[in-house]
Design an enzyme around this catalytic site. Structure first.
Site, PDB file in Angstrom:
ATOM      1  N   LYS A 136       0.857  -1.197   0.000  1.00 26.85           N
ATOM      2  CA  LYS A 136       0.000   0.000   0.000  1.00 26.85           C
ATOM      3  C   LYS A 136       0.893   1.247   0.000  1.00 26.85           C
ATOM      4  O   LYS A 136       2.105   1.140   0.043  1.00 26.85           O
ATOM      5  CB  LYS A 136      -0.893  -0.007   1.233  1.00 26.85           C
ATOM      6  CG  LYS A 136      -1.986  -1.067   1.180  1.00 26.85           C
ATOM      7  CD  LYS A 136      -2.999  -0.755   2.252  1.00 26.85           C
ATOM      8  CE  LYS A 136      -4.130  -1.756   2.280  1.00 26.85           C
ATOM      9  NZ  LYS A 136      -4.954  -1.546   3.468  1.00 26.85           N
ATOM     10  N   HIS A 139       2.347   6.750   3.163  1.00 26.75           N
ATOM     11  CA  HIS A 139       1.840   8.122   3.086  1.00 26.75           C
ATOM     12  C   HIS A 139       2.553   9.045   4.077  1.00 26.75           C
ATOM     13  O   HIS A 139       3.443   8.609   4.814  1.00 26.75           O
ATOM     14  CB  HIS A 139       0.319   8.154   3.267  1.00 26.75           C
ATOM     15  CG  HIS A 139      -0.155   7.464   4.502  1.00 26.75           C
ATOM     16  ND1 HIS A 139       0.094   7.947   5.758  1.00 26.75           N
ATOM     17  CD2 HIS A 139      -0.851   6.310   4.670  1.00 26.75           C
ATOM     18  CE1 HIS A 139      -0.441   7.141   6.644  1.00 26.75           C
ATOM     19  NE2 HIS A 139      -1.011   6.132   6.015  1.00 26.75           N
ATOM     20  N   HIS A 142       3.076   8.056   7.617  1.00 25.34           N
ATOM     21  CA  HIS A 142       4.189   7.138   7.891  1.00 25.34           C
ATOM     22  C   HIS A 142       5.512   7.895   7.942  1.00 25.34           C
ATOM     23  O   HIS A 142       6.388   7.566   8.739  1.00 25.34           O
ATOM     24  CB  HIS A 142       4.252   6.036   6.818  1.00 25.34           C
ATOM     25  CG  HIS A 142       3.060   5.120   6.837  1.00 25.34           C
ATOM     26  ND1 HIS A 142       2.266   4.916   5.735  1.00 25.34           N
ATOM     27  CD2 HIS A 142       2.518   4.377   7.835  1.00 25.34           C
ATOM     28  CE1 HIS A 142       1.297   4.069   6.049  1.00 25.34           C
ATOM     29  NE2 HIS A 142       1.410   3.736   7.319  1.00 25.34           N
TER      30      HIS A 142
END
Ligand code: ARG
Length: 576
Positions: A136, A139, A142
Site C-alpha cells: 500500500k 503516506h 508514515h
C-alpha cells in the site's frame, strides 16, 4: 557549566532554607537570552520551592527576604529579585571559562550528562514507529511517524536508555489476497526485484480495480487470502517473497533518511497469537458477543456496552486491534520493557485507548508504561509525481530541489558530492519542518518554505553548521583547552554562552514532554546567536591568542549544534 553554577546557588539557598541542595538545583533555571534586554543568568522562583523555612504566601516579599539573606561570592557576582523570583548573575570570567571548558571536555555529551538528567530513571524503551503497510501507500503519516519515532529513540538512547527500535509492518490483510491472486496476471518478477515497493503497489492498484468489476477476480483474491490464513505453503512462500523484498528496499530508503530498526515485526507475526488472545478473553469472561455475532469487549463504566471495542469479526477472525493485543502481550513478556511508545497519527487515538484499556482489563500491569505519541496531519505534500506514495519520492524531491537551490545560490561552496550534500540538507529541511511545531498540530507543507535558507528551517541549521565548520581550517595545532577568556568579552559571545547554559534544561523539557519543538527552537536560537557572533568578532586578522580563543568558542557552538541536530535525526554537513 550550568550545573556548577546551579550548585553554587543551591548551596547558599540551602543554608537559608534548610533544604538539601538537590531539591533546589532542579528549580534553578537559566534565563532565556533576550536580544535587546539585559537579563540575569539564573532565576529561582520562590513559589516553586517545596517546603522549608519560607512562608510562600507572598512571593514578592519572600523573594526579597530570601535575596537579602544571600551573598555574592566568587561565582555569583550579582543577586537581585524579579517577580516572585530571586535572580543571579554569574561572574563573567568564570562563565566564559567554565562553559567553554566543559564543552571542550564533554564534546557531544555536553548537556546530556548534566545533573538535571542524571536522576531520570533509565530502562528499556521500546519505540515502535514508521510501520507502513506492504503493497500500500507509504503516506505522509508514515513519514511523520518515522521522523518522530527516530527522534524519540535517538533522544532516549543518547540519555542512556536502552532502546529497541521497532517497525510493526502492516504485512497481513486483504491487500495480500489481492496481490497474491493478481500477481500472475499483472505482476512481473523482474520489476518486482528492481523496485518491489512500487511494483507491488502497481499490482495492488490494478487488481483492486479489476476486482471491483470482476467477480471472479474478487473471488480469487478471497481464495488466496483464505489459503494464506490456512497456511498453504505456496501462498505463504509468495507472501514471504513479497515481504522480504519489501523490507530490503524499505531498509535502503530508511538508510538514506538515517533511520535504522532493530526489529521488523508485523501484524503477520500475530495472526495465530491473536486467536490465543480471543481464547484468553473468552476464558476470562471478557468476550461478549453482539447480536450480529461480533466479539466485543465492554469498555463502559456501567457494564452496559455503551462503549465497547470489536475484537472479533462475525466469522471468528481477528482484527487489527486483536493483533495489537497479541503483539503488546508478546513484547511485555519478551522484553520486560520499562516503557513502550507507539508513534502514529492522531486518527488512531481511539484505537490505542481501547488497546490500553483492554490490556488493563486483562490485568497487564505494564500497560501503565505504554504510551501513544500522536501527531497531526500534513496537508499539501506533493512530489513531481503527485501525491506521496513512496518515501523514496519524497527524499528524491527534497534532494533535487535542494540541488537546484544550491546551484542558484551565490554563497554555495563547491562540495565533493553535491548530491549527497543536497540530500542531507533536504532531509534536514523535512525533519525541522516536521518537528518544529506541537506534534499534535496539523500543518500545511510547502516545499519552498521548508527549503528556505533563512528563517526557522533545517537549511538554516545546516548553513550555520557548515559556516562554523569552515572556520576550523584556520585553527592551528595548539593545545585546544587553553585560552584567554579576556579575548572573549564581546556581548555577542556572552549572549551565546548564556544560551549554552540552557541546553540541559531544554533537553530535560524535551524529554519530559516528548516534544521536539523545544530542542528545535533552542537550536534556531543558537544558530542566530552564532551568526551574530560571527559578524561581530573576527578570527582572520586577529592576533594568535585572540584568534585561538574565538575559534575555540566557535567550535564549541558547532559541537553543541551538531549534537542537537543529530538528536533530531539530522546529519550535519561540513560544507554547502
Ligand atoms: N500499519 C499501521 C498503519 O499504517 C500503523 C501501525 C501502528 N502500530 C500499531 N501497533 N498499531 O496505519
Amino acid at each position: 557549566m550550568a550545573c556548577l553554577f546551579r550548585r553554587a546557588i543551591a548551596e547558599q539557598v540551602s543554608q537559608v532554607l534548610g533544604l538539601p541542595p538537590e531539591k533546589i538545583v532542579p528549580r534553578i533555571h537559566a534565563v532565556p537570552v533576550h536580544r535587546k534586554k539585559e537579563s540575569p543568568d539564573f532565576q529561582l522562583y520562590v513559589n516553586s520551592m517545596p517546603e522549608g523555612n519560607i512562608d510562600t504566601a507572598c512571593h514578592k516579599e519572600n523573594a526579597q527576604k530570601l535575596a537579602s539573606k544571600l551573598a555574592t561570592n566568587s561565582v555569583i557576582s550579582e543577586i537581585g529579585t524579579g517577580r516572585g523570583c530571586v535572580t543571579f548573575k554569574i561572574n563573567r570570567d568564570l562563565l566564559t571559562k567554565t562553559v567553554l571548558k566543559k564543552i571542550t571536555q564533554d564534546g557531544s555529551l555536553y548537556g546530556i550528562n548534566s545533573e538535571l538528567l542524571s536522576n531520570t530513571p533509565k530502562g528499556l524503551t521500546v519505540v515502535e514507529y514508521s510501520s507502513p503497510n506492504i503493497a500500500k501507500k507509504f503516506h505522509v503519516g508514515h513519514l511523520r511517524s518515522t521522523i518522530i519515532g527516530n527522534f524519540i529513540a535517538n533522544l532516549k538512547e543518547a540519555l542512556g536508555f536502552k532502546v529497541i527500535r521497532m517497525n510493526y509492518l502492516g504485512d497481513w490483510g486483504f491487500q495480500f489476497g489481492l496481490v497474491g491472486a493478481g500477481f500472475s496476471k499483472y505482476g512481473c518478477e523482474e520489476k518486482l526485484k528492481a523496485n518491489p515497493l512500487q511494483h507491488l503497489f502497481e499490482v495492488y492498484v490494478k487488481v483492486s480495480a479489476a476486482s471491483e468489476k470482476d467477480e471472479d477476480m474478487k473471488q480469487s483474491a478471497q481464495d488466496f487470502m483464505l489459503r494464506l490464513e490456512n497456511g498453504n505453503p505456496q501462498a505463504l512462500s509468495l507472501w514471504t517473497h513479497f515481504r522480504d523484498l519489501s523490507i530490503e528496499e524499505y531498509a535502503k530508503v530508511y538508510n538514506r533518511l538515517g533511520v535504522q530498526f532493530d526489529e521488523y515485526s508485523g501484524e503477520s507475526f500475530y495472526k495465530e497469537k491473536a486467536n490465543d488472545v480471543l481464547k484468553l478473553l473468552k476464558n476470562k469472561g471478557i468476550l461478549k458477543t453482539t447480536g450480529d455475532g461480533k466479539g466485543v469487549v465492554d469498555l463502559s463504566e456501567q457494564g452496559d456496552l455503551s462503549a465497547y471495542s470489536v475484537v472479533m469479526r462475525s466469522d471468528g477472525t481477528s482484527l487489527y486491534i486483536t493483533r495489537d493485543l497479541a503483539a503488546a502481550i508478546d513484547r511485555m513478556e519478551r522484553y520486560a520493557f520499562n516503557e513502550m511508545i507507539y508513534v502514529t497519527d492522531k486518527s488512531q487515538q481511539t484505537h490505542f485507548e481501547h488497546l490500553f484499556k483492554i490490556l488493563e482489563i486483562l490485568g497487564k500491569e505494564q500497560v501503565g508504561n505504554c504510551q501513544h505519541v500522536k501527531f497531526g496531519r500534513v496537508q499539501g505534500m506533493h512530489t513531481r509525481k503527485g501525491d506521496v506514495i513512496f518515501l523514496e519520492d519524497v527524499l528524491d524531491e527534497a534532494r533535487s530541489r535542494m540541488l537546484q537551490n544550491m546551484a542558484n545560490s551565490k554563497t554555495s561552496k563547491t562540495t565533493e558530492d553535491p548530491s549527497d550534500t543536497a540530500e542531507k540538507v533536504g532531509i534536514a529541511a523535512l525533519i525541522v519542518q516536521d518537528l518544529k511545531g506541537p506534534l499534535v498540530n496539523d500543518y500545511r507543507f510547502y516545499w519552498d518554505q521548508a527549503l528556505q535558507s533563512y528563517g526557522d528551517t533545517g537549511v538554516f541549521l545546516q548553513y550555520t553548521h557548515a559556516r562554523l565548520h569552515s572556520l576550523l581550517n584556520l585553527w592551528d595545532t595548539r593545545e585546544k583547552e587553553e585560552f584567554d577568556a579576556n579575548c572573549l568579552q564581546d556581548p555577542s559571545v556572552t549572549s551565546t554562552l548564556r544560551h549554552l547554559l540552557r541546553y540541559d534544561e531544554v533537553i530535560h523539557k524535551t524529554l519530559k514532554e516528548l516534544q521536539p519543538r523545544y530542542l528545535v527552537s533552542y537550536l534556531m536560537g543558537l544558530s542566530h546567536l552564532a551568526n551574530v557572533a560571527h559578524h561581530s568578532i573576527h578570527v582572520k586578522g586577529s592576533s594568535p591568542d585572540v584568534a585561538h580563543a574565538r575559534l575555540l568558542f566557535f567550535n564549541n557552538i558547532r559541537v553543541v549544534l551538531a549534537s542537537g541536530m543529530r538528536l533530531l535525526g539530522i546529519t550535519p554537513v561540513d560544507k554547502m
